[in-house]
Design an enzyme around this catalytic site. Structure first.
Site, short mmCIF file in Angstrom:
data_model
loop_
_atom_site.label_atom_id
_atom_site.label_comp_id
_atom_site.label_asym_id
_atom_site.label_seq_id
_atom_site.Cartn_x
_atom_site.Cartn_y
_atom_site.Cartn_z
N LYS A 18 0.81 -1.23 0.00
CA LYS A 18 0.00 0.00 0.00
C LYS A 18 0.85 1.28 0.00
O LYS A 18 2.07 1.24 0.24
CB LYS A 18 -0.92 -0.03 1.22
CG LYS A 18 -1.99 -1.12 1.15
CD LYS A 18 -2.88 -1.03 2.37
CE LYS A 18 -4.05 -1.98 2.26
NZ LYS A 18 -4.93 -1.85 3.44
N TYR B 39 -12.70 -1.57 -3.42
CA TYR B 39 -13.15 -1.55 -2.02
C TYR B 39 -14.66 -1.34 -1.89
O TYR B 39 -15.13 -0.92 -0.83
CB TYR B 39 -12.39 -0.48 -1.24
CG TYR B 39 -11.01 -0.93 -0.78
CD1 TYR B 39 -10.86 -2.01 0.07
CD2 TYR B 39 -9.87 -0.25 -1.18
CE1 TYR B 39 -9.61 -2.43 0.51
CE2 TYR B 39 -8.61 -0.66 -0.75
CZ TYR B 39 -8.49 -1.75 0.10
OH TYR B 39 -7.25 -2.16 0.54
N ASN C 162 -1.86 0.41 6.82
CA ASN C 162 -1.41 -0.87 7.37
C ASN C 162 -0.56 -1.68 6.38
O ASN C 162 -0.48 -2.91 6.48
CB ASN C 162 -2.60 -1.66 7.93
CG ASN C 162 -3.63 -2.02 6.87
OD1 ASN C 162 -3.50 -1.62 5.72
ND2 ASN C 162 -4.63 -2.78 7.24
N HIS D 233 -2.44 -5.33 1.82
CA HIS D 233 -3.77 -5.94 1.73
C HIS D 233 -3.59 -7.37 1.25
O HIS D 233 -2.71 -7.64 0.43
CB HIS D 233 -4.64 -5.19 0.69
CG HIS D 233 -5.84 -5.97 0.27
ND1 HIS D 233 -7.01 -5.95 0.98
CD2 HIS D 233 -6.03 -6.84 -0.76
CE1 HIS D 233 -7.89 -6.77 0.39
NE2 HIS D 233 -7.31 -7.31 -0.67
N GLU E 92 -10.07 -10.63 -7.20
CA GLU E 92 -9.11 -9.53 -7.06
C GLU E 92 -7.95 -9.69 -8.06
O GLU E 92 -7.48 -8.71 -8.63
CB GLU E 92 -8.61 -9.46 -5.61
CG GLU E 92 -9.71 -9.02 -4.66
CD GLU E 92 -9.34 -9.03 -3.19
OE1 GLU E 92 -10.17 -8.61 -2.37
OE2 GLU E 92 -8.22 -9.47 -2.84
P1 CMP Z 1 -7.67 -3.95 4.00
O1 CMP Z 1 -7.33 -5.31 4.50
O2 CMP Z 1 -7.10 -3.55 2.69
O3 CMP Z 1 -9.26 -3.77 3.95
C1 CMP Z 1 -9.93 -2.55 4.14
C2 CMP Z 1 -9.00 -1.43 4.52
O4 CMP Z 1 -9.63 -0.30 5.11
C3 CMP Z 1 -8.05 -1.90 5.61
O5 CMP Z 1 -7.16 -2.86 5.10
C4 CMP Z 1 -7.45 -0.58 6.06
O6 CMP Z 1 -6.45 -0.09 5.19
C5 CMP Z 1 -8.67 0.36 5.94
N1 CMP Z 1 -9.26 0.73 7.22
C6 CMP Z 1 -9.32 1.98 7.71
N2 CMP Z 1 -9.92 2.02 8.89
C7 CMP Z 1 -10.32 0.76 9.18
C8 CMP Z 1 -11.01 0.17 10.27
N3 CMP Z 1 -11.44 0.87 11.32
N4 CMP Z 1 -11.22 -1.17 10.21
C9 CMP Z 1 -10.81 -1.90 9.15
N5 CMP Z 1 -10.14 -1.37 8.08
C10 CMP Z 1 -9.89 -0.06 8.10
#
Ligand code: CMP
Length: 138
Positions: free
Chosen positions: A9, A49, A112, A115, A126
Site C-alpha cells: 500500500k 473496495y 497498514n 492488503h 481480485e
Molecule cells: P484492507 O485489509 O485492505 O481492507 C480494508 C481497509 O480499510 C483496511 O485494510 C485498512 O487499510 C482500511 N481501514 C481503515 N480504517 C479501518 C477500520 N477501522 N477497520 C478496518 N479497516 C480499516
C-alpha cells in the site's frame, strides 16, 4: 499450489520498503508470481473496495489508496490465502503478532502497509481485477 492477491500500500511504497516486505513474503514461503507498480485511479479504488462503501472510513480509504503508487501482486503457495493472512498479521497493527508485516511496518489501522484477499473466491476476483492471464507466469 493456490493463489492469493496482495497489495503493497501507499504508506509502504512512500517509505521505500517494498523490498523489505517482499523479503518477508518470500522468507515465509510465498512466491511472487506476478507484480506491478501502479497508481490507482479513484474509480479503481472505489470498485476494489466497494464492499466497504458504507463504512465511515470509506472516503479516507479511497484518498489514501490513491495518494501514492501501490504494488499489486499475485502470490502462490500451499493454502496461499490463509498463509498470507498469517504473514500480514491483524488489520490493526496494535493487534498484530510479532514478526508479521503489519507488526513490523504498519503505521495504523488504515496505513497498514499491505492488503491480502480474505477468501479463495475473493482472491480469484481480485487477481482478475488487476491481471491478465498472460501476466501470471508462475
Ligand atoms: P484492507 O485489509 O485492505 O481492507 C480494508 C481497509 O480499510 C483496511 O485494510 C485498512 O487499510 C482500511 N481501514 C481503515 N480504517 C479501518 C477500520 N477501522 N477497520 C478496518 N479497516 C480499516
Amino acid at each position: 499450489m493456490s493463489l492469493t492477491f496482495s497489495i503493497i500500500k501507499p504508506d509502504a511504497t512512500k517509505r521505500n520498503i517494498t523490498g523489505s516486505i517482499n523479503e518477508l513474503i518470500e522468507k515465509n514461503g510465498l512466491r511472487i508470481i506476478a507484480q506491478k507498480r501502479i497508481k490507482l485511479t479513484n474509480k479503481q479504488a472505489e470498485q476494489f473496495y466497494d464492499v466497504h462503501n458504507d463504512k465511515p472510513f470509506f472516503r479516507d480509504l479511497i484518498e489514501y489508496m490513491t495518494s501514492e503508487p501501490v504494488v499489486v501482486q499475485v502470490l502462490s503457495s500451499d493454502n496461499a490465502v490463509k498463509k498470507y493472512r498469517e504473514v500480514m498479521g491483524a488489520t490493526n497493527p496494535d493487534n498484530a503478532a510479532d514478526g508479521t508485516i503489519r507488526k513490523l511496518f504498519a503505521l495504523n489501522v488504515q496505513e497498514n502497509s499491505v492488503h491480502g484477499s480474505d477468501s479463495e473466491e475473493n482472491a480469484k476476483k481480485e487477481i482478475e481485477f488487476f491481471f491478465n492471464e498472460n501476466e501470471i507466469v508462475g
